[in-house]
Design a protein around this motif. Structure first.
Motif, PDB file in Angstrom:
ATOM      1  N   ALA A   1       0.839  -1.208   0.000  1.00  0.00           N
ATOM      2  CA  ALA A   1       0.000   0.000   0.000  1.00  0.00           C
ATOM      3  C   ALA A   1       0.873   1.257   0.000  1.00  0.00           C
ATOM      4  O   ALA A   1       0.622   2.195  -0.772  1.00  0.00           O
ATOM      5  CB  ALA A   1      -0.934  -0.013   1.201  1.00  0.00           C
ATOM      6  N   SER A   2       1.914   1.299   0.847  1.00  0.00           N
ATOM      7  CA  SER A   2       2.717   2.530   0.883  1.00  0.00           C
ATOM      8  C   SER A   2       3.522   2.703  -0.403  1.00  0.00           C
ATOM      9  O   SER A   2       3.655   3.813  -0.923  1.00  0.00           O
ATOM     10  CB  SER A   2       3.604   2.601   2.125  1.00  0.00           C
ATOM     11  OG  SER A   2       4.420   1.482   2.224  1.00  0.00           O
ATOM     12  N   LEU A   3       4.011   1.587  -0.942  1.00  0.00           N
ATOM     13  CA  LEU A   3       4.757   1.683  -2.196  1.00  0.00           C
ATOM     14  C   LEU A   3       3.864   2.196  -3.331  1.00  0.00           C
ATOM     15  O   LEU A   3       4.232   3.131  -4.061  1.00  0.00           O
ATOM     16  CB  LEU A   3       5.315   0.294  -2.553  1.00  0.00           C
ATOM     17  CG  LEU A   3       5.921   0.167  -3.943  1.00  0.00           C
ATOM     18  CD1 LEU A   3       7.172   1.025  -4.066  1.00  0.00           C
ATOM     19  CD2 LEU A   3       6.255  -1.297  -4.248  1.00  0.00           C
ATOM     20  N   VAL A   4       2.686   1.600  -3.458  1.00  0.00           N
ATOM     21  CA  VAL A   4       1.796   1.997  -4.558  1.00  0.00           C
ATOM     22  C   VAL A   4       1.342   3.451  -4.374  1.00  0.00           C
ATOM     23  O   VAL A   4       1.273   4.213  -5.340  1.00  0.00           O
ATOM     24  CB  VAL A   4       0.584   1.031  -4.642  1.00  0.00           C
ATOM     25  CG1 VAL A   4      -0.482   1.557  -5.586  1.00  0.00           C
ATOM     26  CG2 VAL A   4       1.047  -0.353  -5.095  1.00  0.00           C
ATOM     27  N   LEU A   5       1.087   3.853  -3.129  1.00  0.00           N
ATOM     28  CA  LEU A   5       0.671   5.243  -2.916  1.00  0.00           C
ATOM     29  C   LEU A   5       1.816   6.209  -3.253  1.00  0.00           C
ATOM     30  O   LEU A   5       1.591   7.238  -3.901  1.00  0.00           O
ATOM     31  CB  LEU A   5       0.186   5.429  -1.476  1.00  0.00           C
ATOM     32  CG  LEU A   5      -0.416   6.788  -1.140  1.00  0.00           C
ATOM     33  CD1 LEU A   5      -1.514   7.195  -2.117  1.00  0.00           C
ATOM     34  CD2 LEU A   5      -0.976   6.792   0.281  1.00  0.00           C
ATOM     35  N   ALA A   6       3.026   5.875  -2.848  1.00  0.00           N
ATOM     36  CA  ALA A   6       4.164   6.767  -3.168  1.00  0.00           C
ATOM     37  C   ALA A   6       4.316   6.894  -4.683  1.00  0.00           C
ATOM     38  O   ALA A   6       4.481   7.997  -5.220  1.00  0.00           O
ATOM     39  CB  ALA A   6       5.451   6.234  -2.536  1.00  0.00           C
ATOM     40  N   ARG A   7       4.224   5.782  -5.367  1.00  0.00           N
ATOM     41  CA  ARG A   7       4.366   5.825  -6.836  1.00  0.00           C
ATOM     42  C   ARG A   7       3.227   6.610  -7.489  1.00  0.00           C
ATOM     43  O   ARG A   7       3.430   7.354  -8.441  1.00  0.00           O
ATOM     44  CB  ARG A   7       4.378   4.399  -7.391  1.00  0.00           C
ATOM     45  CG  ARG A   7       5.664   3.638  -7.119  1.00  0.00           C
ATOM     46  CD  ARG A   7       6.078   2.939  -8.423  1.00  0.00           C
ATOM     47  NE  ARG A   7       7.223   2.065  -8.242  1.00  0.00           N
ATOM     48  CZ  ARG A   7       8.472   2.464  -8.411  1.00  0.00           C
ATOM     49  NH1 ARG A   7       8.739   3.719  -8.723  1.00  0.00           N
ATOM     50  NH2 ARG A   7       9.466   1.600  -8.261  1.00  0.00           N
ATOM     51  N   THR A   8       2.018   6.433  -6.944  1.00  0.00           N
ATOM     52  CA  THR A   8       0.865   7.164  -7.497  1.00  0.00           C
ATOM     53  C   THR A   8       1.078   8.672  -7.325  1.00  0.00           C
ATOM     54  O   THR A   8       0.822   9.461  -8.243  1.00  0.00           O
ATOM     55  CB  THR A   8      -0.432   6.714  -6.774  1.00  0.00           C
ATOM     56  OG1 THR A   8      -0.543   5.300  -6.904  1.00  0.00           O
ATOM     57  CG2 THR A   8      -1.667   7.361  -7.361  1.00  0.00           C
TER      58      THR A   8
ATOM     59  N   PHE B   1      -5.261   5.261  -6.958  1.00  0.00           N
ATOM     60  CA  PHE B   1      -4.584   4.420  -5.978  1.00  0.00           C
ATOM     61  C   PHE B   1      -5.283   3.063  -5.856  1.00  0.00           C
ATOM     62  O   PHE B   1      -4.638   2.015  -5.850  1.00  0.00           O
ATOM     63  CB  PHE B   1      -4.537   5.139  -4.624  1.00  0.00           C
ATOM     64  CG  PHE B   1      -4.105   4.245  -3.503  1.00  0.00           C
ATOM     65  CD1 PHE B   1      -2.786   3.808  -3.419  1.00  0.00           C
ATOM     66  CD2 PHE B   1      -5.010   3.812  -2.550  1.00  0.00           C
ATOM     67  CE1 PHE B   1      -2.389   2.953  -2.397  1.00  0.00           C
ATOM     68  CE2 PHE B   1      -4.620   2.961  -1.532  1.00  0.00           C
ATOM     69  CZ  PHE B   1      -3.303   2.524  -1.465  1.00  0.00           C
ATOM     70  N   LEU B   2      -6.602   3.080  -5.762  1.00  0.00           N
ATOM     71  CA  LEU B   2      -7.328   1.806  -5.581  1.00  0.00           C
ATOM     72  C   LEU B   2      -7.117   0.893  -6.785  1.00  0.00           C
ATOM     73  O   LEU B   2      -6.871  -0.310  -6.621  1.00  0.00           O
ATOM     74  CB  LEU B   2      -8.825   2.068  -5.372  1.00  0.00           C
ATOM     75  CG  LEU B   2      -9.202   2.771  -4.064  1.00  0.00           C
ATOM     76  CD1 LEU B   2     -10.694   3.097  -4.048  1.00  0.00           C
ATOM     77  CD2 LEU B   2      -8.824   1.936  -2.840  1.00  0.00           C
ATOM     78  N   ASP B   3      -7.174   1.449  -7.984  1.00  0.00           N
ATOM     79  CA  ASP B   3      -6.981   0.612  -9.183  1.00  0.00           C
ATOM     80  C   ASP B   3      -5.579   0.001  -9.197  1.00  0.00           C
ATOM     81  O   ASP B   3      -5.398  -1.181  -9.470  1.00  0.00           O
ATOM     82  CB  ASP B   3      -7.165   1.443 -10.465  1.00  0.00           C
ATOM     83  CG  ASP B   3      -8.629   1.828 -10.660  1.00  0.00           C
ATOM     84  OD1 ASP B   3      -9.489   1.288  -9.934  1.00  0.00           O
ATOM     85  OD2 ASP B   3      -8.907   2.682 -11.527  1.00  0.00           O
ATOM     86  N   ARG B   4      -4.589   0.826  -8.873  1.00  0.00           N
ATOM     87  CA  ARG B   4      -3.200   0.337  -8.927  1.00  0.00           C
ATOM     88  C   ARG B   4      -2.924  -0.681  -7.825  1.00  0.00           C
ATOM     89  O   ARG B   4      -2.238  -1.675  -8.037  1.00  0.00           O
ATOM     90  CB  ARG B   4      -2.230   1.510  -8.790  1.00  0.00           C
ATOM     91  CG  ARG B   4      -2.231   2.381 -10.014  1.00  0.00           C
ATOM     92  CD  ARG B   4      -1.552   3.690  -9.727  1.00  0.00           C
ATOM     93  NE  ARG B   4      -1.600   4.536 -10.902  1.00  0.00           N
ATOM     94  CZ  ARG B   4      -0.609   5.299 -11.294  1.00  0.00           C
ATOM     95  NH1 ARG B   4       0.514   5.350 -10.612  1.00  0.00           N
ATOM     96  NH2 ARG B   4      -0.725   6.047 -12.359  1.00  0.00           N
ATOM     97  N   LEU B   5      -3.447  -0.405  -6.639  1.00  0.00           N
ATOM     98  CA  LEU B   5      -3.188  -1.344  -5.546  1.00  0.00           C
ATOM     99  C   LEU B   5      -3.878  -2.681  -5.817  1.00  0.00           C
ATOM    100  O   LEU B   5      -3.291  -3.747  -5.594  1.00  0.00           O
ATOM    101  CB  LEU B   5      -3.669  -0.762  -4.210  1.00  0.00           C
ATOM    102  CG  LEU B   5      -3.378  -1.672  -3.011  1.00  0.00           C
ATOM    103  CD1 LEU B   5      -1.870  -1.805  -2.776  1.00  0.00           C
ATOM    104  CD2 LEU B   5      -4.055  -1.172  -1.741  1.00  0.00           C
TER     105      LEU B   5
END
Ligand code: BTN
Length: 312
Positions: free
Chosen positions: A146-153, A233-237
Motif C-alpha cells: 500500500a505505501s509503495l503503490v501510494l508513493a508511486r501514485t 490508488f485503488l486501481d493500482r493497488l
C-alpha cells in the motif's frame, strides 16, 4: 444512475435537456429529476432551468457513484468517528475484499501507537479491507504494498518526490504527507482480513499542529482532487495485490525508501533504540545496526530520521 447523469453533464459542459437525459439513460424524466434533486442535496451545483440541467461546478465529492465499478464496495461517510471502526465492523460481517470506507472528516481519527490523527475537512481518510489469504507473518507485505503503490501514485500523478519511511509513512522532503495504520484478525492459519487505514494531507494545511507535516496543496500551490487520487490508488493497488504472496514488494519498497542508510531513532511503547537503518527483511522488519556494530531486528515502532546520513 447518479454516476451516469454526472458523466453526461460533465461531458456536455452546457445545458442538457431533461428529454435528452431521459433518452440517453433510458429512464423517465421524473426519474431523472429525482436523481438530480438527490445530487443537488448531496452538494452538486446543478442548475435546473426551462431548457434543462447544467453542472455549474465540480465538487471534489467522494460518493460511491464517483467510483465506477466500486459503487457497492465503497462506503462514504461525510463525518465519522474513525474509518477503522466502521471497516472493522464491515470486515467482521464478511464484506468483500477491497471494501473501502471513506470519510470527509473524522472525529476520532486514530494514528499509530495510540496517537490521535487529526482529520480536518480537505484531507483524504479511508480504510481498505483486504482479504489476501496470507499467513499473519506475511501480512506486513500488504502494508508495504500500500505505501509503495501510494508513493508511486503521488510521484506519477503530481510529480512530487514522495518517499516511503519505515514502516509505512510517506514523506516529501522529510515532511509527512501520509500516514498508515493497519489492523488484522486471524482465523486459523490465515489473516481473515487486513484493514489498512490511510490518511493523506491533501487540501488542508496540517503544518500548524504538526510542523513536520505537509500537504499536496502546499506542495503544488493548488487544490488537488481527492477523488482522482483515491480512484487511481485503488486501481493500482488492486492490480498489485494480485501478485502471489506479494513476493517482490519489499525489494521494490526499498528502492523508494527515505529510511535505509540513515541514522534513526526507533521509539516503541517500551524502549528507544538508535543506529543505522541497514535493511528491511522479507517480512518488513527493520534491521538496525547499533554503535557496537550489532544488528537488531525491529518489528514495530516510530522511526525518527536523524539529519545526518552515515554511520551507526
Ligand atoms: C499514523 O501515521 O500514525 C497513521 C495515521 C493513519 C490515519 C488514517 S486516516 C484513515 C484511518 N482512520 C483512522 O482513524 N486512522 C487511519
Amino acid at each position: 444512475m447518479k454516476g451516469r447523469i454526472l458523466a453526461t453533464l460533465r461531458a456536455a459542459e452546457t445545458v442538457v435537456s431533461g428529454e435528452t437525459l431521459s433518452q440517453t439513460l433510458g429512464v423517465s424524466r421524473v426519474t431523472v429529476w429525482k436523481h438530480i434533486r438527490k445530487l443537488q442535496e448531496a452538494g452538486y451545483p446543478i442548475s435546473a432551468g426551462p431548457t434543462g440541467y447544467r453542472l455549474e461546478g465540480d465538487p471534489d465529492a467522494l460518493y460511491p457513484w464517483e467510483f465506477p465499478g466500486r459503487e457497492k464496495t465503497l462506503h462514504y461517510h461525510p463525518r465519522v468517528d474513525s474509518t477503522m471502526t466502521v471497516a472493522r465492523t464491515l470486515a467482521r460481517a464478511s464484506c468483500p475484499h477491497m471494501t473501502v470506507v471513506v470519510a470527509g472528516c473524522q472525529q476520532r481519527g486514530r494514528g499509530r501507537l495510540q496517537r490521535v490523527w487529526r482529520s480536518a475537512e480537505g484531507g483524504l481518510y479511508f480504510t481498505l479491507v483486504l482479504r489476501l489469504d496470507l499467513p499473519p507473518v506475511l501480512a506486513q507485505r500488504a502494508n508495504f504494498a500500500a505505501s509503495l503503490v501510494l508513493a508511486r501514485t503521488l510521484q506519477e500523478l503530481y510529480g512530487v518526490p514522495a518517499q516511503v519511511k519505515w514502516p509505512n509513512d510517506i514523506l516529501v522532503a522529510e515532511r509527512k504527507l501520509c500516514g498508515m495504520l493497519s489492523e488484522m484478525e486471524v482465523e486459523g492459519d490465515l489473516a481473515a482480513f487486513i484493514n489498512i487505514g490511510i490518511g493523506v494531507n491533501v487540501n488542508h494545511d496540517p503544518s500548524g499542529e504538526e510542523p513536520m507535516a505537509t500537504s499536496l496543496a502546499a506542495l503544488l500551490g493548488r487544490p488537488v482532487s481527492r477523488r482522482e487520487l483515491l480512484a487511481c490508488f485503488l486501481d493500482r493497488l488492486e492490480q498489485r495485490l494480485q501478485q502471489p504472496e506479494l513476493a517482490d514488494v519489499i525489494a521494490e519498497w526499498k528502492t523508494q525508501s527515505a529510511t535505509l542508510g540513515r541514522r534513526v531513532r526507533i521509539v516503541t511503547t517500551r524502549e528507544t533504540a538508535e543506529g543505522l537503518a541497514r535493511d528491511v527483511d522479507e517480512n518488513g522488519a527493520l534491521i538496525l545496526e547499533d554503535s557496537a556494530g550489532v544488528l537488531r531486528k525491529i518489528i514495530y515502532g516510530d522511526c525518527f530520521h536523524h539529519r545526518s546520513r552515515g554511520t551507526a
